[in-house]
Scaffold this active site. Structure first.
Site, PDB file in Angstrom:
ATOM      1  N   ALA A  20       0.462  35.317  27.177  1.00 22.42           N
ATOM      2  CA  ALA A  20       1.870  35.582  27.437  1.00 22.42           C
ATOM      3  C   ALA A  20       2.413  36.611  26.452  1.00 22.42           C
ATOM      4  CB  ALA A  20       2.662  34.277  27.324  1.00 22.42           C
ATOM      5  N   LYS A  21       3.423  37.341  26.863  1.00 17.30           N
ATOM      6  CA  LYS A  21       4.078  38.339  26.020  1.00 17.30           C
ATOM      7  C   LYS A  21       5.557  38.004  25.926  1.00 17.30           C
ATOM      8  CE  LYS A  21       0.122  40.394  26.300  1.00 17.30           C
ATOM      9  NZ  LYS A  21      -0.848  40.252  25.209  1.00 17.30           N
ATOM     10  N   GLY A  22       6.170  38.382  24.826  1.00 15.97           N
ATOM     11  CA  GLY A  22       7.603  38.113  24.709  1.00 15.97           C
ATOM     12  C   GLY A  22       8.220  38.898  23.576  1.00 15.97           C
TER      13      GLY A  22
END
Length: 781
Positions: A20-22
């Site tokens: 995941a990216k954020g």
């Protein structure tokens, strides 16, 4: 934020592991405060954010995953969490690592790359160097060597910036005509490359420099440095002409727009902002209000090449529009992936060395020294990805309609499996693809680059689900990920790396897709009914059994030495060889079983025919290869390499000969002899040659054609094996076999000859030929 996350997602293709990216956005920074007060408030928000994330992240203690206390988890164990320096947090790596150490987080100072004991991207210039590999390729394919030939540049950024500053020092032949950042506008109408390079280098070494620090006495006639605070500026005649304006007075916004539209060889992005969109997009859709007044449409660009060292300089629709009008650009995710790739390698190096530190075999101080000593080795590992990815895109785009059909099929498969959303990734739907085909336009580089990355990302998951990363033959891929300095002293630590399977799977996916193209695995699965892991396994056997890596490296060494189009044509031949061999190995069963054994058999067979191959080939094939070899030599390819390329292309029959020998119990030489006699008897070479020249109009026509060609090849193999099985004791087994079945064989041979020579080629004729041969092979079995 969404744009950055999408770009990062595509970069997953070269990152271990993926996930995941954020990001975060502090909403309550002090208004009206000093720069220092705002900075400190931002850092405080950052620390609060990171501490909170660490508090709900799994940890590792003594090799055991420890979940956070008093926390309900809905996912599986996942202790891998790293942060990256990006917009607003470029100087926060040490802060983040201190927080990880405060929390006793298992990654220690591998938590945030680029800190005091890590790789400083600006000092390495790694992001710019990666993007420069793509820029060099664009020009190389136009037969321009930008390291030895002066060329003009306009750009976004200033010399104090990492990507712009490092980029503008990567060639002494740069003639920087104009650039701008958030403070100033620089115009040098007729720059001297040497003088400009020296002054840019001085500014790069000057802390917090701006274009106002440029020695204006070094500017060419009419050169100007303009503050963006000015309401309007009267341009000199030379400055106006350099950026395509008439003499007169202009607002800074108008001057900047003109710079973006200026006629130059390269537009280099090194600064924050989105400056180019497609005509079909609104400024509101772009989502960068600060630059609405200066943004231009891609259709207005007059440069030949765009290098996106910075993220989001151009919208994806803008890149596509530029590509459709003949411009050369990739996407930011392809061009500037070296920075995040470098961070990734740093983290994995630190993970490997951590076990040596825990065991007392390596002190932290000595580890830091080792990291520093490996800087250029790490850069080399990272830059290879940039080089190969941009090459893979070029080869796919130059393949024309055939590649477009295969990539269309790839999109269809990825959509069906839920891996791809064309709308989100700005990829063409079927209606647009039909219109492109009708106007003789394929996918643009920006679109192909997205599919290249998706091909790798999806394949990575498929490989992880298979047993291939655990095969002992793949272990060198794990060690090859790390700099050579580590491989011997810390071999045990590398071997026990927590992410060993992920590293191997990533390297496998990158190697196979870079060499075979984005659609390689999906296409092979369609043609052979093999699984993705089986395709990759066969590809590895083909690569190593035929010693193709050495050939690829030799062709890389021809950069700038021969015509760029000729070089790419050689790469295309090698891609074709790689694909054909992979398919053959799957179809005839040689890819089953032990990898090392299969590679050894191929190598041995290759050596068997090495000296006698010229005497074995049919006259037409031998003549074609001789013409190819002569053409390569005349183009400047060294004699040894030209001969090696021809020899490898001539050896495509080797997997077939191995299978015939295995089935008949005869020698490899007799198997090859039978193979070529059957080829001549049934006119197989002209049949396959005619089929190869056809251009199917859709995927299913292409699939039908390929399957028919495969069936022709398989029937040839069966007939040769049958002749040897039944008449192997005869001096000429094929002749003895032909005499016994003369009426039937003569009938089929005559029909095939008529098909091979009958007017315009068609898929129907090839299908009939395949059926005739298949029936004969079945009847005479």
């Amino acid at each position: 934020m969404l744009g950055l996350v999408k770009a990062q997602q595509v970069k997953n293709a070269v990152i271990v592991p993926v996930g995941a990216k954020g990001g975060f956005y502090p909403k309550k920074l002090p208004s009206g405060g000093s720069r220092e007060e705002i900075f400190n408030a931002g850092r405080a928000a950052y620390k609060s954010y990171i501490r909170t994330l660490l508090s709900i992240t799994d940890n590792i203690e003594d090799g055991v995953v420890i979940p956070p206390s008093d926390t309900v988890r809905l996912d599986d164990d996942d202790p891998y969490f790293v942060v990256a320096a990006d917009k607003g947090t470029a100087t926060f790596s040490d802060t983040a690592n201190a927080l990880a150490q405060e929390a006793d987080f298992w990654l220690d100072d591998a938590f945030a790359s680029g800190g005091s004991a890590g790789y400083d991207h600006k000092k390495m210039g790694i992001t710019a160097r990666g993007a420069w590999e793509a820029v060099k390729r664009h020009f190389r394919e136009m037969n321009i060597d930008i390291q030895t030939t002066p060329f003009t540049v306009v750009g976004v950024g200033d010399m104090s910036g990492d990507v712009f500053g490092n980029g503008m020092l990567l060639s002494e032949q740069i003639r920087l005509v104009a650039a701008f950042d958030h403070r100033d506008i620089f115009i040098d109408p007729d720059p001297d490359p040497a003088m400009g390079f020296a002054e840019r280098k001085r500014l790069f070494g000057l802390p917090r420099s701006s274009w106002q620090d440029y020695d204006q006495s070094l500017l060419s006639a009419g050169g100007m440095i303009i503050s963006r605070r000015e309401k309007s500026v009267k341009l000199t005649p030379e400055a106006a002409q350099a950026i395509g304006l008439a003499e007169g007075e202009y607002a800074p916004f108008d001057i900047i727009s003109a710079i973006l539209k200026a006629k130059a060889d390269l537009l280099w992005f090194g600064g924050i902002g989105t400056y180019i969109k497609a005509r079909t997009e609104t400024n509101g859709e772009v989502g960068d209000r600060a630059n609405d007044a200066i943004r231009i449409n891609a259709e207005e660009l007059r440069v030949q090449v765009i290098g996106e060292g910075a993220n989001l300089g151009v919208t994806q629709k803008g890149r596509i529009a530029f590509g459709l009008k003949g411009g050369r650009c990739n996407s930011d995710a392809i061009d500037n992936s070296a920075g995040v790739n470098c961070s990734d390698v740093e983290v994995n190096i630190k993970i490997a060395l951590a076990s040596a530190m825990r065991a007392g075999r390596l002190s932290r101080e000595d580890r830091d020294v080792l990291l520093a000593e490996m800087t250029e080795a790490v850069a080399g590992i990272v830059l290879e990805n940039n080089y190969l990815q941009s090459l893979a895109i070029s080869l796919s785009n130059e393949a024309g309609l055939a590649s477009m059909l295969a990539l269309s099929r790839m999109m269809e498969v990825l959509e069906k499996d839920g891996h791809l959303d064309r709308t989100v990734e700005t990829l063409p739907d079927e209606e647009v693809l039909r219109a492109r085909r009708q106007s003789d336009k394929g996918l643009t580089r920006a679109e192909t680059g997205v599919l290249l990355s998706y091909g790798k990302i999806v394949l990575f998951d498929q490989l992880l689900e298979s047993g291939l990363p655990d095969d002992p033959y793949m272990e060198p891929l794990l060690y090859g990920y790390f700099p050579e300095r580590m491989r011997e002293t810390y071999a045990e630590d590398i071997g026990g790396h927590r992410l060993r399977r992920e590293i191997i799977a990533t390297r496998l996916a990158n190697d196979v897709i870079n060499r075979g193209g984005p659609e390689f695995v999906i296409n092979a699965c369609d043609m052979t009914a093999a699984t993705p892991a089986e395709v990759v396994k066969a590809g590895v056997i083909a690569r190593d059994g035929f010693g193709m890596e050495k050939l690829w490296q030799s062709v890389h060494a021809l950069d700038g030495q021969i015509d760029g189009r000729t070089q790419n044509a050689i790469y295309a031949q090698l891609r074709y060889l790689f694909s054909i061999l992979t398919h053959l190995l799957i179809r005839n069963g040689l890819a089953e079983g032990d990898i090392a054994d299969a590679v050894g058999r191929l190598k041995s067979a290759f050596g068997t025919f090495h000296a006698s191959i010229a005497d074995m080939l049919p006259d037409a094939r031998a003549e074609w290869l001789s013409e190819q070899e002569t053409g390569w030599r005349e183009a400047g390819v060294p004699d040894e390499l030209a001969a090696g390329l021809a020899r490898h292309l001539a050896m495509m029959f080797v997997p077939e000969a191995l299978q015939i020998a295995s089935r008949s119990g005869q020698s490899l030489e007799r198997a090859a002899s039978a193979y070529f006699k059957v080829t001549k008897l049934f006119h197989v070479s002209p049949l396959l040659s005619v089929a190869a020249r056809m251009d199917p109009t859709d995927f299913y026509d292409s699939l039908a054609l390929t399957r028919s060609m495969d069936q022709i090849s398989a029937s040839r193999r069966d007939l040769a094996a049958n002749a040897l099985v039944g008449y192997g004791d005869a001096e000429n087994a094929v002749e003895a076999w032909r005499e016994v079945h003369s009426a039937r064989i003569l009938q089929i041979a005559e029909q095939l000859e008529r098909l091979a020579r009958s007017g315009d080629p068609s898929i129907a004729k090839t299908t009939v030929a395949a059926g005739l041969l298949n029936d004969l092979a079945r009847d005479l079995n």
